[in-house]
Enzyme design. Structure first.
Site: not given
Length: 235
Positions: A136, A169
């Site tokens: 990420e 997410h």
């Protein structure tokens, strides 16, 4: 973005959608139940993606001897440690705002789901605590934020990249929390000019959150039940 960066993003996208085929494949190969098949496929896909992305990014990871604006290693280490508390503080403030402004209760279904997988397959903790945060930070800070920061000011680049980070997410109830975390990691990156700093902070924070959820799972559930009971009695 550089051509290799597009390949990195494509690798990440493929990894995200690979569960559609990967989980049934592992399940049919005898890795059961489905929660275990999901855990092992995520371990395999995340690790594979990490290796591919590190190979693609090897040129970006080389130290540039001509740059003197990066923080020294001791200072970077201090910011890495401070960054953990800064991220937790930002998460806490965002959580309070969600509750006061929108009535959103604390607790994330996304986190609870990941903790359940980790309880069934402890090795999965490596994905949530180490591999996931590294990927990420490379994608959303090194590439996405870095590309936006070349064209816009810090605030706009950080907000855009952080919102995309939050959307990925798929926990839209707590999108403010994820955005605050992304903004914090972007700040750490700009402050130190070292991607390793937000990586360490992100890894440490995720590890802390997952371990707390695992170790104090029963106590947390009892507390939530007590809060719900008090709300019911008050109502």
């Amino acid at each position: 973005m550089e051509k290799r960066h597009w390949y990195v993003v494509l690798t990440y996208v493929i990894m995200q959608f690979s569960t559609i085929l990967g989980v049934p494949l592992f399940y049919n190969l005898g890795i059961q139940p489905k929660e275990v098949a999901l855990a092992y496929w995520l371990i395999f896909s995340f690790l594979s993606a990490l290796i591919i992305i590190l190979i693609l990014m090897r040129k970006d990871m080389r130290p540039d001897q001509l740059r003197d604006d990066r923080s020294s290693l001791p200072v970077a280490l201090l910011w890495s440690v401070f960054g953990v508390f800064l991220a937790l503080f930002a998460q806490g403030i965002a959580g309070v705002l969600e509750n006061k402004l929108f009535g959103i209760e604390p607790g994330s279904e996304n986190t609870e789901f990941l903790v359940e997988i980790a309880m069934a397959t402890p090795l999965f903790i490596v994905v949530t605590s180490v591999i996931g945060p590294i990927l990420e930070e490379v994608i959303f800070r090194k590439i996405l934020f870095g590309s936006l920061y070349k064209r816009f000011n810090f605030i706009l680049a950080a907000v855009i990249s952080s919102i995309i980070f939050a959307i990925v997410h798929m926990d839209f109830t707590h999108i403010l929390i994820y955005t605050a975390m992304g903004f914090t990691f972007a700040y750490l990156y700009v402050k130190t000019k070292r991607i390793i700093v937000p990586i360490i902070a992100h890894v440490s924070m995720n590890t802390f959150v997952v371990l707390v959820q695992l170790v104090f799972k029963d106590e947390i559930e009892k507390y939530q039940q007590q809060v719900e009971s008090m709300q019911f009695i008050f109502f």
